[in-house]
Design an enzyme around this catalytic site. Sequence first.
Site, short mmCIF file in Angstrom:
data_model
loop_
_atom_site.label_atom_id
_atom_site.label_comp_id
_atom_site.label_asym_id
_atom_site.label_seq_id
_atom_site.Cartn_x
_atom_site.Cartn_y
_atom_site.Cartn_z
N HIS A 144 20.69 13.65 23.03
CA HIS A 144 20.35 14.47 21.67
C HIS A 144 20.64 13.78 20.60
O HIS A 144 21.39 12.88 20.44
CB HIS A 144 21.01 15.84 21.85
CG HIS A 144 20.72 16.92 20.79
ND1 HIS A 144 21.17 16.79 19.68
CD2 HIS A 144 19.80 18.11 21.05
CE1 HIS A 144 20.51 17.92 18.74
NE2 HIS A 144 19.64 18.50 19.71
N GLU A 202 16.55 21.01 26.67
CA GLU A 202 15.11 20.99 27.14
C GLU A 202 15.03 20.78 28.75
O GLU A 202 14.28 21.51 29.37
CB GLU A 202 14.62 19.57 26.87
CG GLU A 202 13.64 19.95 25.44
CD GLU A 202 14.78 19.54 24.19
OE1 GLU A 202 15.85 19.23 24.73
OE2 GLU A 202 14.56 20.09 23.19
#
Length: 299
Positions: A144, A202
């Site tokens: 991330h 995700e």
Amino acid sequence: QAAWREAVRLVAAFPVIVAAYHRLSRREEPIAPRSDLPHVANFLYMLHGREASAEIVRALETYWNTVADHGLNASTFTARVIVSTESDVVSAVTGAVGALKGPLHGGAPGPALDLVFEIGTADRAERILREKLSRGERLMGFGHRVYRTRDPRADVLGSAAEALFQSAEARPFYDLARAVEDCAVRLLREYKPGRSLKTNVEFYTALLLHGVGLPTQLFTPVFASARVAGWTAHCLEQISANRLFRPQSEYIGGHDRRWMPMGERQPVAEERRGPGGWGPLVDAPWWWGRGLWGLPSRG
């Protein structure tokens, strides 16, 4: 008041548009929304033509609530920049959609699910993941831009996905995804030490939306149908105390350059040649000779 009305209409319209577009792409007639159904249940009804089970509705509600807003991510920042020019909320959200569709932002869940399908069985996970990492490929669903620990949203969606995959028929796919996750996190520590690449939102978004029965081409539009609430909230906040976004830039190129007539310029190697085959004005990177709009400069 006008901006508020635009915001409410956008939040209401996104699920209707996404469901109608999906049905039309399958040569099916769009289904009108029902006023007696809640927001998420209405979307699923318009999508499939039947009411979804309480478990499916709850899973998608959990997803939409989890991803409705997430700070100044790329698409939210885009929306705030646009509305700061005193443009309208619809234009700001349109720009946000353009940012969201990128594979490094809202386009990531589809490839994350493709990875699980490609691996197929837990015993193939390490070999396939090692091959990808050895080729320098990015593992979608891990890492991330901000978090250096496990994405806390992944825990929320992981629990929701586990509740969704309780049946004997569905459980093996959930177990496969968990095996892929464990293997990927372990290998990322090995191949990229010090990077702290953990599971992000995700990965479990892909698993949950698959469990809800959505095709991968709907993952990003469904994400947008949730994030539009955050976009519009940020727009309204920006409007309430507006100041134009105008960042400064720092030039880091060379100095003391001189213009060289076309006839005196030497051909450049193909790998240094700019668009249209034009080379640099002087001994500079090829992009130095580009015009104002990114077109090749011709002297």
